[in-house]
Each structure stands twice: as structure tokens, then as C-alpha cells.
Design an enzyme around this catalytic site. Sequence first.
Site, short mmCIF file in Angstrom:
data_model
loop_
_atom_site.label_atom_id
_atom_site.label_comp_id
_atom_site.label_asym_id
_atom_site.label_seq_id
_atom_site.Cartn_x
_atom_site.Cartn_y
_atom_site.Cartn_z
N LYS A 79 0.85 -1.19 0.00
CA LYS A 79 0.00 0.00 0.00
C LYS A 79 0.89 1.24 0.00
O LYS A 79 1.75 1.40 0.88
CB LYS A 79 -0.85 -0.02 1.27
CG LYS A 79 -2.29 0.40 1.11
CD LYS A 79 -3.03 0.13 2.41
CE LYS A 79 -4.43 0.67 2.37
NZ LYS A 79 -5.09 0.54 3.67
O1 G3P Z 1 -7.94 1.24 5.30
C1 G3P Z 1 -8.15 2.58 5.21
C2 G3P Z 1 -9.54 3.08 5.52
O2 G3P Z 1 -10.50 2.12 5.38
C3 G3P Z 1 -9.66 3.95 6.74
O3 G3P Z 1 -10.96 4.12 7.20
O4 G3P Z 1 -12.58 4.84 8.92
O5 G3P Z 1 -10.16 5.38 9.22
O6 G3P Z 1 -11.50 6.56 7.50
P1 G3P Z 1 -11.32 5.28 8.26
#
Ligand code: G3P
Length: 217
Positions: free
Chosen positions: A83
Amino acid sequence: MKFFVDTAEIDQIAELNELGMVDGVTTNPSLIMKSGRDITEVTKEICELISGPVSAEVTATKADGMIAEGLKLAEIAENIAVKVPLTWDGLKACKELRKEKLMVNVTLCFSANQALLAAKAGATFVSPFLGRLDDINLDGIALIDDIRCIYDNYGFETEILAASIRTVNHVLECARIGADVMTAPPKVIRNLANHPLTDQGLAVFLADIEKTGQKIL
Ligand code: G3P
């Protein structure tokens, strides 16, 4: 639509995997921190459990560092997707890591133009963050829609990996639009099964069969 689980919690991944709900896993530095685990160890354990792509994120900010870290992460297992952030350095690293035949997930995508660049750099996955756009009153779902349209217009093979999914409605909209993959926290995936009419209907059925005094076993 493929289901990836957005967590580094092994027990939660294992539980969903037993039900056939896990096509892959995504992690990021914040999720690693939350797990309290060593990044290499926990990523290795996830890769042993799940045969699909497991995203592990680099932390360098310059392309050379990202490439070096990506190659190191890829040594953990064959199903690692490296990533990298959607910056020029990240795109450069993406291009180089793809030459090494590694899967690359370009993350922190917040615009359709960024997604266009990720596809041109040969990304395996692009991760638009829906929830974080909604958080600032922008339209995360509209972004998925735009990317789908652009990728279809030109036949790009990069898979749209809808990320930062917060609600079951996000999942529904992503499926409607045709996101290739969605990654969500375990709780959101479990919530997909919930419906008050299911609970209500089941309670009535159980009460009625009890009135008859019958048992199947
Ligand atoms: O993996 C990255 C992403 O899904 C992060 O989600 O909830 O931290 O914005 P969030």
C-alpha cells in the site's frame, strides 16, 4: 463485489473468514497501532489465514524508501499488496513495484483525478476513502461513481477498492455502482445481516412453535 476486512485483529478476521466473507484484508499504520502488534508478525499471521490480497502499508515518504519498504513487506508472503499513498512519490513507487510483479494498492485517494493517475501508474487497487469525504460534507459515493465511469470509459484494469466504509448503506451504494471491492471494519460487515423485521419475524415463529409443544430434535 469482493469483501476485504479493514482490520489487523486476527480473531475478527478468522471469525468472518469461517463464513466465507473474507476475500482479502486491508491494514494501515493506524490499524497496526490499534492491534498493539508488530507489523511484520501480525501481517504474516493474516497472510497465513487469508489467501487473498493482504494490504500492508509503507511508511516512507520518498519513492526510493517506499520501494525498499514495499520489497521488504512483499517478502512476508506472496499475497501481500503493497500500500502506497497517492502522492507523486507513491505513484513512482507503484510503477516500480508493479515492474517487480507485486500487487500495489494506492491509498488515500480523494479525487477522481487522483484515481486516474493511479490507474495510469498501473495500480492493482485504488482506495478511495468514502467516509472521510462524508466527514467533511463531500460526497464519497459520488467519487466511487466518477471513478467507475472513468475506468470503464478507458478499460483501466485497476480495481476500485472502496475504503473508509462506515455504514451498511455505503456497502449497498458501492455494490450498486459496481465497486470491485469494498473494505470495511468487521462490525459493518456483521451489521449487513441485521434487519428488525428478521428479528421480529423470528420471535413470532419461535413463540408459535412453542405453543404447539413440538420440537424438531
Ligand atoms: O484502510 C483505510 C480506511 O479504510 C480507513 O478508514 O474509517 O479510518 O477513514 P477510516
